[in-house]
Design an enzyme around this catalytic site. Sequence first.
Site, PDB file in Angstrom:
ATOM      1  N   HIS A 493      -3.132  17.674  -2.596  1.00  0.00           N
ATOM      2  CA  HIS A 493      -3.841  17.069  -1.550  1.00  0.00           C
ATOM      3  C   HIS A 493      -2.873  17.318  -0.390  1.00  0.00           C
ATOM      4  O   HIS A 493      -1.886  16.430  -0.125  1.00  0.00           O
ATOM      5  CB  HIS A 493      -4.115  15.679  -1.751  1.00  0.00           C
ATOM      6  N   ASP A 537      -5.153  17.961 -11.123  1.00  0.00           N
ATOM      7  CA  ASP A 537      -4.742  19.045 -10.174  1.00  0.00           C
ATOM      8  C   ASP A 537      -6.117  19.571  -9.131  1.00  0.00           C
ATOM      9  O   ASP A 537      -6.589  20.642  -9.510  1.00  0.00           O
ATOM     10  CB  ASP A 537      -4.280  20.321 -11.013  1.00  0.00           C
ATOM     11  N   GLU A 546      -1.336  14.392  -4.130  1.00  0.00           N
ATOM     12  CA  GLU A 546      -1.130  14.501  -2.725  1.00  0.00           C
ATOM     13  C   GLU A 546       0.633  14.832  -2.959  1.00  0.00           C
ATOM     14  O   GLU A 546       1.263  14.769  -3.997  1.00  0.00           O
ATOM     15  CB  GLU A 546      -1.039  13.050  -2.060  1.00  0.00           C
TER      16      GLU A 546
HETATM   17  O1  G3I Z   1       3.992  -1.484  -7.508  1.00  0.00           O
HETATM   18  C1  G3I Z   1       2.759  -1.849  -8.020  1.00  0.00           C
HETATM   19  C2  G3I Z   1       2.746  -2.190  -9.484  1.00  0.00           C
HETATM   20  O2  G3I Z   1       3.623  -3.448  -9.536  1.00  0.00           O
HETATM   21  C3  G3I Z   1       1.367  -2.202 -10.197  1.00  0.00           C
HETATM   22  O3  G3I Z   1       1.422  -2.559 -11.182  1.00  0.00           O
HETATM   23  C4  G3I Z   1       0.628  -1.095  -9.770  1.00  0.00           C
HETATM   24  C5  G3I Z   1      -0.766  -1.094  -9.887  1.00  0.00           C
HETATM   25  O4  G3I Z   1      -1.510  -0.265  -9.407  1.00  0.00           O
HETATM   26  O5  G3I Z   1       0.702  -0.788  -8.098  1.00  0.00           O
HETATM   27  C6  G3I Z   1       1.984  -0.623  -7.787  1.00  0.00           C
HETATM   28  O6  G3I Z   1       1.790  -0.383  -6.235  1.00  0.00           O
HETATM   29  C7  G3I Z   1       1.115   0.693  -5.935  1.00  0.00           C
HETATM   30  C8  G3I Z   1       2.244   1.260  -4.716  1.00  0.00           C
HETATM   31  O7  G3I Z   1       1.705   2.387  -4.109  1.00  0.00           O
HETATM   32  C9  G3I Z   1       3.616   1.371  -5.463  1.00  0.00           C
HETATM   33  O8  G3I Z   1       4.415   1.942  -4.490  1.00  0.00           O
HETATM   34  C10 G3I Z   1      -0.225   0.463  -5.213  1.00  0.00           C
HETATM   35  O9  G3I Z   1      -0.925   0.195  -6.185  1.00  0.00           O
HETATM   36  C11 G3I Z   1      -0.537   1.853  -4.510  1.00  0.00           C
HETATM   37  O10 G3I Z   1      -1.672   1.442  -3.668  1.00  0.00           O
HETATM   38  C12 G3I Z   1       0.565   2.169  -3.558  1.00  0.00           C
HETATM   39  O11 G3I Z   1       0.247   3.549  -3.157  1.00  0.00           O
HETATM   40  C13 G3I Z   1       0.870   3.697  -1.799  1.00  0.00           C
HETATM   41  C14 G3I Z   1      -0.387   4.569  -1.146  1.00  0.00           C
HETATM   42  O12 G3I Z   1       0.247   5.104  -0.084  1.00  0.00           O
HETATM   43  C15 G3I Z   1      -1.540   3.721  -0.601  1.00  0.00           C
HETATM   44  O13 G3I Z   1      -0.890   2.591   0.167  1.00  0.00           O
HETATM   45  C16 G3I Z   1       2.015   4.796  -2.091  1.00  0.00           C
HETATM   46  O14 G3I Z   1       2.883   3.895  -2.545  1.00  0.00           O
HETATM   47  C17 G3I Z   1       2.487   5.308  -0.624  1.00  0.00           C
HETATM   48  O15 G3I Z   1       3.325   6.409  -1.267  1.00  0.00           O
HETATM   49  C18 G3I Z   1       1.401   5.926  -0.043  1.00  0.00           C
HETATM   50  O16 G3I Z   1       1.678   6.616   1.023  1.00  0.00           O
HETATM   51  C19 G3I Z   1       0.638   7.569   1.800  1.00  0.00           C
HETATM   52  C20 G3I Z   1       0.633   6.949   2.992  1.00  0.00           C
HETATM   53  O17 G3I Z   1       0.429   5.498   3.210  1.00  0.00           O
HETATM   54  C21 G3I Z   1       0.000   8.118   4.071  1.00  0.00           C
HETATM   55  N1  G3I Z   1       0.316   9.258   3.945  1.00  0.00           N
HETATM   56  C22 G3I Z   1       0.406   9.904   2.558  1.00  0.00           C
HETATM   57  C23 G3I Z   1       1.230   9.066   1.651  1.00  0.00           C
HETATM   58  C24 G3I Z   1       1.312   9.523   0.073  1.00  0.00           C
HETATM   59  O18 G3I Z   1       0.102   9.426  -0.509  1.00  0.00           O
HETATM   60  O1  9MR Z   2      -5.506  12.468   3.339  1.00  0.00           O
HETATM   61  C1  9MR Z   2      -5.080  10.876   3.304  1.00  0.00           C
HETATM   62  C2  9MR Z   2      -3.871  10.895   2.402  1.00  0.00           C
HETATM   63  O2  9MR Z   2      -2.973  11.220   3.083  1.00  0.00           O
HETATM   64  C3  9MR Z   2      -3.699   9.185   2.020  1.00  0.00           C
HETATM   65  O3  9MR Z   2      -2.632   9.009   1.136  1.00  0.00           O
HETATM   66  C4  9MR Z   2      -5.130   8.751   1.418  1.00  0.00           C
HETATM   67  C5  9MR Z   2      -5.013   7.441   1.104  1.00  0.00           C
HETATM   68  O4  9MR Z   2      -4.783   6.463   2.264  1.00  0.00           O
HETATM   69  O5  9MR Z   2      -6.297   9.039   2.277  1.00  0.00           O
HETATM   70  C6  9MR Z   2      -6.325  10.420   2.526  1.00  0.00           C
HETATM   71  O6  9MR Z   2      -7.482  10.492   3.445  1.00  0.00           O
HETATM   72  C7  9MR Z   2      -8.621  10.212   2.687  1.00  0.00           C
HETATM   73  C8  9MR Z   2      -9.240   8.929   3.397  1.00  0.00           C
HETATM   74  O7  9MR Z   2      -8.360   7.750   2.785  1.00  0.00           O
HETATM   75  C9  9MR Z   2     -10.716   8.684   2.909  1.00  0.00           C
HETATM   76  N1  9MR Z   2     -11.377   9.615   3.667  1.00  0.00           N
HETATM   77  C10 9MR Z   2     -10.942  10.936   2.653  1.00  0.00           C
HETATM   78  C11 9MR Z   2      -9.658  11.179   3.198  1.00  0.00           C
HETATM   79  C12 9MR Z   2      -9.129  12.869   2.523  1.00  0.00           C
HETATM   80  O8  9MR Z   2      -9.776  13.591   2.852  1.00  0.00           O
END
Ligand code: G3I
Ligand code: 9MR
Length: 564
Positions: A493, A537, A546
Amino acid sequence: MRSIFAFALFAAAAIAAPPVVDIKVDQAGYLPGHAKVALLAAATDAREFTVHRASDGKTVFRGKLAAAQTDADSGDKVQAADFTKFNKSGRYYLNVAGVGRSWEFTIGADAFVRSYYLATRSFYGHRCGIAVDLGPEFPGFQHDVCHQVGAWHESSGKSGNRISAKGWHDAGDYGRYVVNSGLTTGTMLWAYELFGTRVSKVKLNIPETGNGTPDLLNEIRWNLEWMLSMQDSDGGVFHKQTSAKFCGFVMPEKDELPSVVIGTGKDPFKSTCATADFAAVMAIAARVYKPFDPAFAEQCAKAARAAWTWAEAHPTVLFNNPAGVSTGAYGDRNCADEMLWAAAELWRTTGEAAYEAHFLAHWAEMRPLLRAVGPMSWANVAPMGLWAYVLGKGLNAEAVAAIREDSIKAADEIAARTAAHGYRQSLTAKDFIWGSNGVVANYGVQLLVANELKANPAYVSAALDNLHYLLGRNPFSLSYVSAVGANAYQHPHHRPSGADTNAAPWPGLLSGGPNRAKQDPVMKKMEDRPPMRMFLDDQESYASNEVAINWNAPLVFLLAGVLP
Ligand code: G3I
Ligand code: 9MR
Ligand code: ZN
C-alpha cells in the site's frame, strides 16, 4: 560417458526446480561466524538436509534436521536446519529430499550491504519537494517535484499560503508528521552515531553523494530541514503537514490537494509530543552534524533549545485531528516519554544542568517502558531517553546502574524468547499489531543497543534472527523488503508503487506485516488465522501491507549494525 551425461542432466534439472515455501531461509543471507539456521515447515520423514553451491549444485554441507516444534503464532510445525558450522563465502541453497530446495542466499561478511543500501535509499525515494530518480539501476522509478502548494490550515491559528519544504512522505500516503519523524529520524541518527564507520563506507547514490558528508547524514538532513520548517517563532512545533484527506493512488506530483500545516485548533496550536520529539532529534543533529557543517549544527541546537522551552511551558497539549481532517493522527496520549528523551539528548549535547535535572526527576517513572515486551514505537520513546543518558555517559550512578540493569534484563528475556520461538523472532502473540514488522525491527534495535551497554553475542544473534525473519525466514517464505531476495512481497500500500507503470514496487521498503486485528476492508474479509499469518500482499491492505518511514528506520539501524 552416458552415465556422466545423465548425471549432468539430473544436476541441471535439480538446479532448475523452483524453490518451495516450506523451506525458509533469509534470502539476503547469513554472516560467517554467526548462527546460520533455515527452517522447514513440512510433513516429512526426512532427517537430513544438504546445502548446495548455487553455481553448480555441488553439495557443500550435510546436516541433521532438528526435532519438530509446534509454533502457535503460525500454526506450523517447524524444524531447524542448522548449518552454522559452514562458513565459506558464496551463493547457496538448501535441499531436503522429498520436500525440495530453498531460495538462494549469500554467506559472506557483506551479506547485508545491498539490503542496507536499498533500505536506506528508500528514504530518498520518499523525498518530498524534489524530483526523484532512482537511476539506471531502477529505470522508470521516478517522480517529479511534488507538494509545492503549501498553506496554513485554520487549525494552525494562521492563514494564507506557506512554502512547503522538503521532508519524507510518511508512508503509503504523502503526509508528513512530526511525531512519526521523531523516532524515525532519531533512530537513523543513532545508527550513524553507533555504526558511523560502517555506514560511511556505503555510498547511496543520492544527489549529495560526494559532498564530503556521509550519505546517511545527507539523506537524514532532507527530513531535518522539513522538521525545522515546522517550528513556530515561539519554539513550538506544529504536529503535521498533510492534505485534509488522503489523496487517491496517484504519483506525488499529481496530488493536487494542498499540503497544509495542521495545528490543534486552539491556542497554543502546537502540540507537546511533536515539539518534544523535535527537540530530541534536533539535539542529536546538533552533535552529529558538527564536524560536517557547524553552522547547521548550531541551527539545530538553537531549534532544540527553543522547542524544549516551549514544551516545558506546555507539557500536556495533545493532538486530535481537527474537524474536516482525516489523515493520520499519530495521536499519542502522553508526552512524558518524549519530554524525557528531549531532556536526555539536550543534556547529552550541551552538558547543561537544567536538562539533566529534568531527566533525573523523571527517569525512574519511565523505567517500566523499557521492557521485554513492547519495544520503542512512535508513541513510546522512553527507551531512547533512558539509553541516551547512559550512552552519553551520564554521571548519576543510580540512574545509570538501573537503566543498564533494566536493559540487560529485557534483552536477556527477548534473546531467550527468540531462541526458543519456532520462527526464532522476538514478537509475542500480542505484538502482531499494525506495523508488526516494525516491531520486529525495533526489538532488533533494542537488542543491539543492549549489546552496546553490555556486549553479549546472544543479543547480536537474536537481532540477526529478527532480520532473518523479515528477509524470508517466515511462514510465507516472503522477503518483507521489496527488491531484497528472490521472493519479495509485491503489492505494498504505497501510492508511487501503485500509481507508476513499473510492475515491481519501489525498492527497499519494509511491509507493515502481519496484523491480528482486521483493520482494513480486505482484512475484514479474511478468515481468522494464527497471528503470524494475518497478512495480505495486497495493495488494499493498509493495515498489513503499507510501508512507513518508522518501520524502515529500525530496519536501517539493524542492517547498519551488521555491516562489515
Ligand atoms: O497498542 C495496541 C494494543 O495494545 C492492542 O492490543 C492492539 C489491538 O488492535 O492495538 C494496538 O494499537 C494499535 C496501534 O496502531 C499500535 O501502534 C491500533 O490498534 C492501531 O489502530 C494503530 O495503528 C496506527 C495506524 O496509523 C492507525 O491509526 C499505526 O500505529 C500507525 O503506524 C499508522 O500510521 C499511519 C498514519 O496514520 C498515516 N500514514 C500511514 C501510517 C502507516 O500506516
Ligand atoms: O492510504 C491511507 C493510509 O496511508 C492510511 O494508513 C490508512 C489508514 O488511515 O488510510 C489509507 O487511506 C484509505 C482511507 O483511510 C479510506 N479510503 C481508502 C484509502 C486508501 O486508498
Ligand atoms: Zn511530496
